[in-house]
Scaffold this motif. Structure first.
Motif, short mmCIF file in Angstrom:
data_model
loop_
_atom_site.label_atom_id
_atom_site.label_comp_id
_atom_site.label_asym_id
_atom_site.label_seq_id
_atom_site.Cartn_x
_atom_site.Cartn_y
_atom_site.Cartn_z
N UNK A 112 -14.19 30.20 5.08
CA UNK A 112 -14.06 31.32 5.99
C UNK A 112 -13.12 32.43 5.52
N UNK A 113 -12.20 32.15 4.64
CA UNK A 113 -11.25 33.17 4.20
C UNK A 113 -11.97 34.23 3.37
N UNK A 114 -11.77 35.50 3.69
CA UNK A 114 -12.48 36.57 2.98
C UNK A 114 -12.21 36.62 1.47
N UNK A 115 -11.04 36.16 1.03
CA UNK A 115 -10.74 36.20 -0.40
C UNK A 115 -11.24 34.98 -1.16
N UNK A 116 -11.90 34.06 -0.48
CA UNK A 116 -12.38 32.84 -1.13
C UNK A 116 -13.68 33.11 -1.88
N UNK A 117 -13.80 32.58 -3.09
CA UNK A 117 -15.06 32.75 -3.83
C UNK A 117 -16.21 31.97 -3.19
N UNK A 118 -15.91 31.02 -2.33
CA UNK A 118 -16.95 30.23 -1.68
C UNK A 118 -17.13 30.60 -0.20
N UNK A 119 -16.58 31.74 0.21
CA UNK A 119 -16.65 32.16 1.61
C UNK A 119 -18.10 32.40 2.03
N UNK A 120 -18.40 32.01 3.24
CA UNK A 120 -19.72 32.27 3.82
C UNK A 120 -19.62 33.61 4.53
N UNK A 121 -20.34 34.58 4.06
CA UNK A 121 -20.23 35.94 4.58
C UNK A 121 -21.00 36.15 5.89
N UNK A 122 -21.96 35.30 6.16
CA UNK A 122 -22.77 35.43 7.37
C UNK A 122 -22.03 34.78 8.53
N UNK A 123 -21.58 35.56 9.54
CA UNK A 123 -20.80 34.98 10.64
C UNK A 123 -21.60 34.05 11.54
N UNK A 124 -22.92 34.11 11.48
CA UNK A 124 -23.74 33.19 12.26
C UNK A 124 -23.93 31.86 11.54
N UNK A 125 -23.89 31.88 10.24
CA UNK A 125 -24.10 30.68 9.44
C UNK A 125 -22.82 29.87 9.25
N UNK A 126 -21.68 30.54 9.22
CA UNK A 126 -20.40 29.87 8.94
C UNK A 126 -20.11 28.72 9.89
N UNK A 127 -20.23 28.88 11.22
CA UNK A 127 -19.93 27.73 12.09
C UNK A 127 -20.93 26.58 11.94
N UNK A 128 -22.16 26.90 11.58
CA UNK A 128 -23.17 25.85 11.37
C UNK A 128 -22.80 25.01 10.15
N UNK A 129 -22.44 25.68 9.07
CA UNK A 129 -22.07 24.98 7.84
C UNK A 129 -20.79 24.17 8.06
N UNK A 130 -19.80 24.79 8.69
CA UNK A 130 -18.55 24.09 8.94
C UNK A 130 -18.77 22.88 9.85
N UNK A 131 -19.57 23.04 10.89
CA UNK A 131 -19.87 21.93 11.80
C UNK A 131 -20.58 20.78 11.10
N UNK A 132 -21.54 21.11 10.25
CA UNK A 132 -22.25 20.07 9.50
C UNK A 132 -21.31 19.36 8.54
N UNK A 133 -20.45 20.13 7.89
CA UNK A 133 -19.48 19.54 6.96
C UNK A 133 -18.52 18.60 7.69
N UNK A 134 -18.04 19.02 8.85
CA UNK A 134 -17.13 18.16 9.63
C UNK A 134 -17.87 16.91 10.10
N UNK A 135 -19.13 17.04 10.48
CA UNK A 135 -19.91 15.87 10.88
C UNK A 135 -20.05 14.86 9.76
N UNK A 136 -20.33 15.33 8.56
CA UNK A 136 -20.44 14.44 7.40
C UNK A 136 -19.08 13.80 7.11
N UNK A 137 -18.03 14.60 7.19
CA UNK A 137 -16.68 14.10 6.95
C UNK A 137 -16.31 13.02 7.95
N UNK A 138 -16.57 13.26 9.23
CA UNK A 138 -16.28 12.25 10.27
C UNK A 138 -17.04 10.96 10.01
N UNK A 139 -18.30 11.09 9.67
CA UNK A 139 -19.11 9.90 9.39
C UNK A 139 -18.53 9.11 8.23
N UNK A 140 -18.16 9.82 7.17
CA UNK A 140 -17.59 9.14 5.99
C UNK A 140 -16.27 8.44 6.34
#
Length: 152
Positions: free
Chosen positions: A36-64
Motif C-alpha cells: 500500500x505504501x506509494x513509494x513501494x516497488x510492489x505497491x498496488x496502485x488500484x485502490x479497489x484491488x488493494x483491499x482484495x489482495x491484502x484480504x486474500x494474503x491475510x487469509x492465506x497467512x492465517x490458514x498457514x
C-alpha cells in the motif's frame, strides 16, 4: 481442536498464541507497507484491488499459522473474540481464557510495534536528507497508511 489440560500446558500454549499473534501482526504490517505504501516497488496502485489482495494474503497467512505445528498446539485462536466464543460454547476451558487473551493482546502489540519500527526506520533511512518527501499520502479508510512516517 486439542484439549487444554493442566495449567503448565495452558501457559505453554498461551506462549505459542503470543508468538503466532506477534508474527501475524508483524506480517500484516509488512504486507501493508509493501502493498500500500506509494513509494513501494510492489505497491498496488488500484485502490479497489488493494483491499482484495491484502484480504486474500491475510487469509492465506492465517490458514498457514493455524495449521502450523505451533498453531495446532495452541489451537490457533489468534484473536480474543475467537477465544471468548469458544469458551462460551463450552469448547475452551475458562481458566485458559485470560492467559490466552493476555498473550494475544501482548503479541499483537509487539508484532505491530516491531513492524512499525522496522519499516519506519528503513523508510526514513532511505529518504535521509530530504525532509519534504515523507508526508501523508494514500488514504486507507479513515487512517493514513504512513501517518507514522511524517517528518516534522
Amino acid at each position: 481442536m486439542p484439549t487444554i489440560e493442566p495449567p503448565r500446558h495452558t501457559a505453554r500454549r498461551a506462549a505459542h498464541e503470543f508468538g503466532l499473534t506477534a508474527l501475524l501482526l508483524f506480517l500484516v504490517v509488512t504486507a501493508m507497507r509493501w502493498l500500500l505504501a506509494p513509494d513501494s516497488p510492489t505497491a498496488i496502485r488500484n485502490p479497489d484491488l488493494a483491499p482484495v489482495v491484502l484480504g486474500a494474503l491475510v487469509g492465506v497467512l492465517l490458514t498457514a499459522l493455524i495449521l502450523s505445528p505451533s498453531g495446532r498446539y495452541s489451537a490457533g485462536h489468534l484473536n480474543p473474540a475467537v477465544t471468548v466464543a469458544l469458551w462460551r460454547l463450552g469448547a475452551f476451558p475458562g481458566r485458559a481464557v485470560l492467559p490466552y487473551i493476555a498473550a494475544q493482546a501482548t503479541g499483537s502489540l509487539v508484532g505491530t510495534a516491531l513492524g512499525g519500527l522496522l519499516w519506519t526506520h528503513i523508510r526514513h533511512r532511505r529518504r535521509s536528507g530530504d525532509r519534504n518527501t515523507v508526508r501523508r499520502t494514500r488514504r486507507w479508510a479513515s487512517h493514513d497508511v504512513d501517518a507514522g512516517c511524517r517528518d516534522g
